[in-house]
Design a protein around this motif. Structure first.
Motif, PDB file in Angstrom:
ATOM      1  N   TYR A 110       0.960  -1.585   0.258  1.00 54.06           N
ATOM      2  CA  TYR A 110       0.079  -0.414  -0.097  1.00 54.06           C
ATOM      3  C   TYR A 110       0.683   1.547   0.018  1.00 54.06           C
ATOM      4  CZ  TYR A 110      -2.684   3.669   1.636  1.00 54.06           C
ATOM      5  OH  TYR A 110      -3.696   4.931   1.764  1.00 54.06           O
ATOM      6  N   LEU A 111       1.532   1.368   0.805  1.00 51.39           N
ATOM      7  CA  LEU A 111       2.660   2.389   1.084  1.00 51.39           C
ATOM      8  C   LEU A 111       3.738   2.115  -0.160  1.00 51.39           C
ATOM      9  CD1 LEU A 111       4.105   2.239   4.264  1.00 51.39           C
ATOM     10  CD2 LEU A 111       2.796   3.208   3.614  1.00 51.39           C
ATOM     11  N   ALA A 112       4.098   1.785  -1.384  1.00 51.52           N
ATOM     12  CA  ALA A 112       4.861   1.345  -2.465  1.00 51.52           C
ATOM     13  C   ALA A 112       3.865   2.100  -3.197  1.00 51.52           C
ATOM     14  CB  ALA A 112       5.513   0.633  -2.610  1.00 51.52           C
ATOM     15  N   GLU A 113       2.763   1.682  -3.574  1.00 46.18           N
ATOM     16  CA  GLU A 113       1.677   1.825  -4.252  1.00 46.18           C
ATOM     17  C   GLU A 113       0.483   2.423  -5.066  1.00 46.18           C
ATOM     18  OE1 GLU A 113       2.443  -0.263  -7.686  1.00 46.18           O
ATOM     19  OE2 GLU A 113       4.702  -0.927  -6.585  1.00 46.18           O
ATOM     20  N   TYR A 114       0.110   2.742  -3.978  1.00 45.42           N
ATOM     21  CA  TYR A 114      -1.267   3.325  -3.962  1.00 45.42           C
ATOM     22  C   TYR A 114      -0.822   4.689  -2.855  1.00 45.42           C
ATOM     23  CZ  TYR A 114      -3.396  -0.473  -5.590  1.00 45.42           C
ATOM     24  OH  TYR A 114      -4.229  -1.550  -5.857  1.00 45.42           O
ATOM     25  N   ALA A 115       0.490   4.916  -2.062  1.00 44.26           N
ATOM     26  CA  ALA A 115       0.529   5.977  -1.369  1.00 44.26           C
ATOM     27  C   ALA A 115       1.504   6.497  -1.002  1.00 44.26           C
ATOM     28  CB  ALA A 115      -0.430   5.598   0.168  1.00 44.26           C
ATOM     29  N   GLU A 176       8.260  -2.203   1.455  1.00 43.54           N
ATOM     30  CA  GLU A 176       8.079  -1.192   0.561  1.00 43.54           C
ATOM     31  C   GLU A 176       9.435  -1.026  -0.320  1.00 43.54           C
ATOM     32  OE1 GLU A 176       7.261   3.858   1.623  1.00 43.54           O
ATOM     33  OE2 GLU A 176       8.003   2.265   3.474  1.00 43.54           O
ATOM     34  N   ASP A 177      10.459  -1.051  -0.055  1.00 43.49           N
ATOM     35  CA  ASP A 177      12.309  -0.700  -0.168  1.00 43.49           C
ATOM     36  C   ASP A 177      12.134  -0.811  -1.836  1.00 43.49           C
ATOM     37  OD1 ASP A 177      12.630   1.509   1.531  1.00 43.49           O
ATOM     38  OD2 ASP A 177      13.630   0.171   3.258  1.00 43.49           O
ATOM     39  N   MET A 178      12.311  -2.839  -2.056  1.00 39.11           N
ATOM     40  CA  MET A 178      11.946  -3.924  -2.874  1.00 39.11           C
ATOM     41  C   MET A 178      10.549  -3.269  -4.267  1.00 39.11           C
ATOM     42  SD  MET A 178      14.061  -5.843  -2.594  1.00 39.11           S
ATOM     43  CE  MET A 178      15.486  -4.284  -1.690  1.00 39.11           C
ATOM     44  N   LEU A 179       9.395  -3.090  -3.702  1.00 39.58           N
ATOM     45  CA  LEU A 179       8.631  -2.604  -4.931  1.00 39.58           C
ATOM     46  C   LEU A 179       9.008  -0.771  -5.093  1.00 39.58           C
ATOM     47  CD1 LEU A 179       5.340  -3.355  -3.184  1.00 39.58           C
ATOM     48  CD2 LEU A 179       6.497  -4.430  -5.547  1.00 39.58           C
ATOM     49  N   GLN A 180       9.436  -0.481  -4.618  1.00 41.16           N
ATOM     50  CA  GLN A 180      10.536   1.444  -5.162  1.00 41.16           C
ATOM     51  C   GLN A 180      11.762   1.104  -5.778  1.00 41.16           C
ATOM     52  OE1 GLN A 180      10.460   3.798  -2.197  1.00 41.16           O
ATOM     53  NE2 GLN A 180       8.575   4.225  -1.455  1.00 41.16           N
ATOM     54  N   LEU A 181      12.110  -0.407  -6.168  1.00 41.20           N
ATOM     55  CA  LEU A 181      13.251  -0.249  -7.090  1.00 41.20           C
ATOM     56  C   LEU A 181      13.045  -0.674  -8.445  1.00 41.20           C
ATOM     57  CD1 LEU A 181      15.336  -2.136  -5.227  1.00 41.20           C
ATOM     58  CD2 LEU A 181      15.960   0.216  -5.022  1.00 41.20           C
ATOM     59  N   ILE A 182      11.354  -1.458  -8.270  1.00 46.76           N
ATOM     60  CA  ILE A 182      10.579  -1.648  -9.690  1.00 46.76           C
ATOM     61  C   ILE A 182      10.621  -0.442 -10.716  1.00 46.76           C
ATOM     62  CG2 ILE A 182       8.931  -2.926 -10.986  1.00 46.76           C
ATOM     63  CD1 ILE A 182       8.942  -4.684  -9.209  1.00 46.76           C
ATOM     64  N   PRO A 183      11.238  -0.383 -11.941  1.00 46.75           N
ATOM     65  CA  PRO A 183      11.168   0.790 -12.414  1.00 46.75           C
ATOM     66  C   PRO A 183       9.711   1.144 -12.580  1.00 46.75           C
ATOM     67  CG  PRO A 183      11.661  -1.135 -13.728  1.00 46.75           C
ATOM     68  CD  PRO A 183      12.187  -0.849 -12.550  1.00 46.75           C
ATOM     69  N   ASN A 184       8.814   2.491 -13.340  1.00 40.80           N
ATOM     70  CA  ASN A 184       7.918   2.694 -12.729  1.00 40.80           C
ATOM     71  C   ASN A 184       6.874   2.298 -15.094  1.00 40.80           C
ATOM     72  OD1 ASN A 184       7.437   4.097 -10.855  1.00 40.80           O
ATOM     73  ND2 ASN A 184       8.047   6.244 -10.862  1.00 40.80           N
ATOM     74  N   THR A 185       8.384   2.288 -15.434  1.00 46.17           N
ATOM     75  CA  THR A 185       7.859   1.824 -17.127  1.00 46.17           C
ATOM     76  C   THR A 185       7.643   0.040 -17.039  1.00 46.17           C
ATOM     77  OG1 THR A 185      10.319   1.313 -17.019  1.00 46.17           O
ATOM     78  CG2 THR A 185       9.795   3.248 -17.810  1.00 46.17           C
ATOM     79  N   LEU A 186       8.007  -0.280 -16.533  1.00 44.32           N
ATOM     80  CA  LEU A 186       7.728  -1.848 -15.899  1.00 44.32           C
ATOM     81  C   LEU A 186       5.663  -2.054 -15.887  1.00 44.32           C
ATOM     82  CD1 LEU A 186       8.165  -4.758 -16.448  1.00 44.32           C
ATOM     83  CD2 LEU A 186       8.595  -4.768 -13.970  1.00 44.32           C
ATOM     84  N   ARG A 187       5.702  -0.616 -15.016  1.00 46.71           N
ATOM     85  CA  ARG A 187       4.748  -0.700 -14.516  1.00 46.71           C
ATOM     86  C   ARG A 187       3.298  -0.212 -15.332  1.00 46.71           C
ATOM     87  NH1 ARG A 187       7.432   0.614  -9.611  1.00 46.71           N
ATOM     88  NH2 ARG A 187       6.617   0.119  -7.702  1.00 46.71           N
ATOM     89  N   GLU A 188       3.746   1.400 -16.801  1.00 42.33           N
ATOM     90  CA  GLU A 188       3.243   1.278 -16.836  1.00 42.33           C
ATOM     91  C   GLU A 188       2.704   0.597 -18.524  1.00 42.33           C
ATOM     92  OE1 GLU A 188       5.775   4.516 -18.114  1.00 42.33           O
ATOM     93  OE2 GLU A 188       5.049   5.840 -16.362  1.00 42.33           O
ATOM     94  N   ALA A 189       4.173  -0.027 -18.610  1.00 42.93           N
ATOM     95  CA  ALA A 189       3.497  -1.558 -19.851  1.00 42.93           C
ATOM     96  C   ALA A 189       2.893  -2.057 -19.435  1.00 42.93           C
ATOM     97  CB  ALA A 189       5.118  -2.093 -19.963  1.00 42.93           C
ATOM     98  N   VAL A 190       3.010  -2.890 -18.039  1.00 46.05           N
ATOM     99  CA  VAL A 190       1.125  -4.057 -17.943  1.00 46.05           C
ATOM    100  C   VAL A 190       0.291  -3.039 -17.521  1.00 46.05           C
ATOM    101  CG1 VAL A 190       0.560  -5.318 -15.498  1.00 46.05           C
ATOM    102  CG2 VAL A 190       3.641  -4.612 -16.568  1.00 46.05           C
ATOM    103  N   ILE A 191       0.404  -1.763 -17.848  1.00 45.38           N
ATOM    104  CA  ILE A 191      -0.821  -0.917 -17.579  1.00 45.38           C
ATOM    105  C   ILE A 191      -1.259  -1.046 -18.984  1.00 45.38           C
ATOM    106  CG2 ILE A 191      -2.527   1.044 -16.662  1.00 45.38           C
ATOM    107  CD1 ILE A 191      -1.691  -0.905 -14.419  1.00 45.38           C
ATOM    108  N   GLY A 192      -1.118  -0.591 -19.364  1.00 45.36           N
ATOM    109  CA  GLY A 192      -1.157  -0.531 -21.024  1.00 45.36           C
ATOM    110  C   GLY A 192      -0.939  -1.108 -21.622  1.00 45.36           C
ATOM    111  N   LEU A 193      -1.335  -2.581 -21.288  1.00 43.00           N
ATOM    112  CA  LEU A 193      -1.951  -4.191 -21.762  1.00 43.00           C
ATOM    113  C   LEU A 193      -3.108  -4.020 -21.401  1.00 43.00           C
ATOM    114  CD1 LEU A 193       1.623  -5.968 -21.804  1.00 43.00           C
ATOM    115  CD2 LEU A 193       0.580  -4.715 -23.833  1.00 43.00           C
ATOM    116  N   GLY A 194      -4.098  -3.066 -20.382  1.00 36.64           N
ATOM    117  CA  GLY A 194      -4.113  -3.333 -19.997  1.00 36.64           C
ATOM    118  C   GLY A 194      -4.872  -3.935 -18.749  1.00 36.64           C
TER     119      GLY A 194
END
Length: 297
Positions: A110-115, A176-194
């Motif tokens: 929650y802290l890394a992805e939503y807040a 939280e620290d491990m999730l913040q190390l994941i690049p946002n481009t990877l998240r955007e690519a997954v969301i972009g696929l629907g």
């Protein structure tokens, strides 16, 4: 129109060779002094650590025998072991980790992805950091007030609750620290696929950060494995065989605390054996955690 300057006509203050030499010598002397102090401090720390480990291994292996793993604690002068304490520690540590790990992972997610920048997220993060650095005896007192006094006695469940509270902030911070190390481009690519966000978190972010999260879980287990203060106020201890979590339950840290201060040689020997077991288990968990983290890198 070009202007050429000779070496002697370079603008700025002139460099005095004598002053530069004196400053260089002074810097070298200061560097040598600081390095010498650092090396001496390191050697002193290593000497103390080596002496502690040498004493622990000598006294621990001297008291180690098959009886330690096959007999329960017995009165002084009897052939007793640490079987009930070992089993009690395993039960409480495993259940505490099983309860605290999912809570810590969800809060860290929650802290890394939503807040990340929200006021509520910062408040939760602040409380988690305080809980992470708070003395464990405070956790024991808290659980004593809410689970021991109202229910009329010590119990293994109270010890499990205290250890779970200690596990939670460690897993929160690591997740939280491990999730913040994941690049946002990877998240955007997954969301972009629907893909919905929860699938992105579960199947992409958690999977990418799983080795780091497991490292944090192992470090949390290593921390609770040697906790004594919270168990003194919750599960208390039991010198007989008992796996009933509704009653007082034995544990290695509490048994070591009780036996180490006794006047009986056989109990003191068992305390050294128990201390060696905890040290080896914590060492093994730390090596495993570092190996997993190195593999991730």
């Amino acid at each position: 129109m070009s202007i050429t300057l000779s070496a002697g006509a370079v603008p700025g203050p002139r460099k005095d060779p004598a002053v530069a030499l004196a400053l260089g010598r002074r810097r070298k002397r200061a560097d040598m002094i600081v390095r010498t102090l650092c090396v001496l401090a390191t050697l002193i720390g290593l000497v103390f650590l080596a002496s502690i480990l040498a004493t622990l291994f000598y006294r621990g292996f001297e008291a180690m025998s098959l009886r330690v793993f096959t007999h329960v604690t017995a009165p002084p002068g009897s052939e007793g072991g640490l079987l009930n304490a070992i089993v009690g520690s395993l039960i409480q540590a495993m259940l505490g980790t099983a309860i605290g790990t999912p809570i810590g992972m969800l809060v860290g997610t929650y802290l890394a992805e939503y807040a990340r920048e929200s006021r509520f997220g910062n408040m939760v993060r602040f409380v988690s950091d305080i809980l992470l650095s708070a003395p464990s005896i405070l956790v024991g007192l808290f659980v004593y007030q809410i689970l021991v006094l109202p229910f009329g006695g010590f119990s293994g469940w109270a010890g499990v609750a205290a250890l779970a509270i200690i596990v939670i902030p460690v897993v929160v911070r690591t997740t939280e620290d491990m999730l913040q190390l994941i690049p946002n481009t990877l998240r955007e690519a997954v969301i972009g696929l629907g893909s919905p966000k929860w699938k992105m978190i579960v199947f992409v972010c958690w999977k990418s950060a799983m080795s780091g999260i497991i490292t944090g879980i192992l470090l949390a287990v290593a921390r609770v494995a040697g906790e004594t203060a919270p168990l003194l106020f919750t599960s208390l201890g039991n010198n007989t065989w008992s796996t009933d979590l509704s009653k007082p339950m034995s544990s290695l840290p509490v048994t070591i605390y009780s036996f180490a201060g006794s006047p009986f040689e056989d109990w003191i020997a068992l305390a050294w054996a128990g201390a060696l077991l905890i040290t080896l288990s914590v060492l093994l968990l730390n090596i495993l955690a570092r190996s997993l983290l190195r593999t991730r890198k």
